[in-house]
Design a protein around this motif. Structure first.
Motif, PDB file in Angstrom:
ATOM      1  N   LEU A 208      71.514  60.070  -1.274  1.00  0.00           N
ATOM      2  CA  LEU A 208      71.218  60.192   0.068  1.00  0.00           C
ATOM      3  C   LEU A 208      72.276  60.953   1.002  1.00  0.00           C
ATOM      4  O   LEU A 208      71.906  61.806   1.631  1.00  0.00           O
ATOM      5  CB  LEU A 208      71.007  58.672   0.633  1.00  0.00           C
ATOM      6  CG  LEU A 208      70.587  58.839   2.194  1.00  0.00           C
ATOM      7  CD1 LEU A 208      69.548  59.655   2.494  1.00  0.00           C
ATOM      8  CD2 LEU A 208      70.301  57.478   2.852  1.00  0.00           C
TER       9      LEU A 208
ATOM     10  N   ALA B 118      72.136  64.644   2.565  1.00  0.00           N
ATOM     11  CA  ALA B 118      72.501  65.044   4.073  1.00  0.00           C
ATOM     12  C   ALA B 118      73.289  66.026   4.069  1.00  0.00           C
ATOM     13  O   ALA B 118      73.515  66.857   5.138  1.00  0.00           O
ATOM     14  CB  ALA B 118      73.137  63.794   4.350  1.00  0.00           C
TER      15      ALA B 118
ATOM     16  N   PHE C 238      63.896  61.226   3.382  1.00  0.00           N
ATOM     17  CA  PHE C 238      64.742  61.874   4.062  1.00  0.00           C
ATOM     18  C   PHE C 238      64.036  63.187   4.620  1.00  0.00           C
ATOM     19  O   PHE C 238      64.306  63.748   5.913  1.00  0.00           O
ATOM     20  CB  PHE C 238      65.883  62.334   3.330  1.00  0.00           C
ATOM     21  CG  PHE C 238      67.051  63.179   3.758  1.00  0.00           C
ATOM     22  CD1 PHE C 238      68.051  62.837   4.576  1.00  0.00           C
ATOM     23  CD2 PHE C 238      67.027  64.629   3.294  1.00  0.00           C
ATOM     24  CE1 PHE C 238      68.879  63.464   5.109  1.00  0.00           C
ATOM     25  CE2 PHE C 238      68.017  65.468   4.074  1.00  0.00           C
ATOM     26  CZ  PHE C 238      68.991  64.887   4.877  1.00  0.00           C
TER      27      PHE C 238
ATOM     28  N   VAL D 191      65.273  58.371   8.171  1.00  0.00           N
ATOM     29  CA  VAL D 191      66.855  58.211   7.454  1.00  0.00           C
ATOM     30  C   VAL D 191      66.751  56.591   7.067  1.00  0.00           C
ATOM     31  O   VAL D 191      67.500  56.304   6.152  1.00  0.00           O
ATOM     32  CB  VAL D 191      67.825  58.770   8.343  1.00  0.00           C
ATOM     33  CG1 VAL D 191      69.026  58.236   7.716  1.00  0.00           C
ATOM     34  CG2 VAL D 191      67.773  60.091   8.454  1.00  0.00           C
TER      35      VAL D 191
ATOM     36  N   ALA E 261      65.056  55.987   4.054  1.00  0.00           N
ATOM     37  CA  ALA E 261      65.649  56.476   2.825  1.00  0.00           C
ATOM     38  C   ALA E 261      66.768  55.650   2.721  1.00  0.00           C
ATOM     39  O   ALA E 261      67.422  55.230   1.419  1.00  0.00           O
ATOM     40  CB  ALA E 261      66.314  57.887   3.241  1.00  0.00           C
TER      41      ALA E 261
END
Length: 310
Positions: free
Chosen positions: A200, A204, A229, A234, A237
């Protein structure tokens, strides 16, 4: 040379062995079918997960060829060719090109450590030259190679000297460095994330693909992270990433790769144990592992299932 950046989940494949510790190539088609059914979008063969460094060169050639044949161009096959002998690595690269692999990758030599950028560029240039028609990804894994050279500097120098260099398999935890490499020269290089429990965070910072061991057993879980995502959910996720961390911490209570192979065996895939010095889980440890996985809600009988995060 034609190149298409890697995308999605790329499984670092396991090398099936029989009870005597010899190759069990007949199990590879079933492995490939299992991974395709889970939504895997590429295979990384004979890397750390695949025990490339514990196999003979002839065995590595046999494993690479078996995966290429079983995959039949349905998804890309990346063959890891790194070796302490740079000349041997170049020959493995040449073989990968000859059998129809899509991509090559390589670690640097690890017995005599590579300690400066210029030497790494020269070394990887010789390896990559064995397969000039294939895209080449340097495999950065300092925890195993002992080479912690700045990857940004490597890409800047190697980009002009290794014609088929496309990018990196980045197996470290420095997200700031990973992002820097991704953004170099307006995103020239394809930098693929290699730490499953931090997927994750990598998404990002711009990751488009990940190469990992636990994708072999839990690809749908990681797919949920990617999908959540992508839809800006978020929190969802993060919940699924938490499940990944819990899974990896549970497996990590045992010798990791023997435990992963034990889980694949629970799935009916005849992968055996690992070569020494890693070995194989005892029956008692395998039973304990199964129990620990059931406690966290991981279904060992079904491909990739964890209970929804709370």
């Amino acid at each position: 040379m034609t190149t298409t950046n890697l995308s999605g989940l790329v499984a670092a494949t396991y090398t099936p062995l029989n009870d005597e510790g010899d190759l069990n190539l007949r199990a590879i088609p079933s492995m490939v079918d299992h991974l395709l059914a889970q939504g895997i979008e590429g295979l990384y063969v004979c890397g750390s997960t695949g025990e490339g460094m514990s196999l003979t060169s002839d065995e590595r050639r046999a494993v690479a060829e078996a995966y290429v044949q079983a995959t039949a161009k349905r998804i890309p096959v990346i063959v890891q060719v790194g070796h302490n002998s740079v000349r041997e690595a170049s020959q493995l690269a040449k073989h990968a090109q000859a059998i129809g692999a899509d991509v090559i990758s390589a670690t640097c030599p690890s017995y005599f450590k590579v300690s400066d950028v210029a030497t790494l560029v020269q070394t990887m240039g010789e390896v990559a030259s064995g397969a000039p028609e294939l895209p080449f990804y340097y495999y950065h894994i300092p925890s195993l190679t002992g080479s912690a050279i700045d990857m940004g500097e490597f890409l800047l120098q190697a980009g002009d000297r290794i014609p088929n260099l496309v990018g990196l398999k980045y197996t470290d935890t420095k997200l700031f460095d990973f992002q820097h490499c991704l953004e170099l020269q307006d995103g020239r290089f394809d930098v693929v994330w290699g730490c499953d429990e931090m997927l994750l965070g990598a998404l990002a910072t711009g990751a488009r693909a990940g190469i990992g061991s636990t994708y072999n057993i839990a690809a749908p879980l990681y797919r949920r992270i990617i999908d959540a995502f992508a839809t800006s959910n978020v929190e969802e996720a993060r919940r699924w990433q938490s499940k990944s961390i819990e899974l990896i911490r549970t497996i990590g209570k045992f010798p990791f790769h023997p435990a992963m192979k034990a889980i694949l065996e629970m799935r009916g895939l005849k992968v055996g144990g690992c070569r020494l010095p890693q070995g194989r889980l005892s029956k008692a440890d395998a039973a304990s592992l199964r129990n620990e996985l059931e406690v966290i809600g991981f279904d060992v009988e079904q491909a990739g299932g964890l209970a929804p995060a709370e």
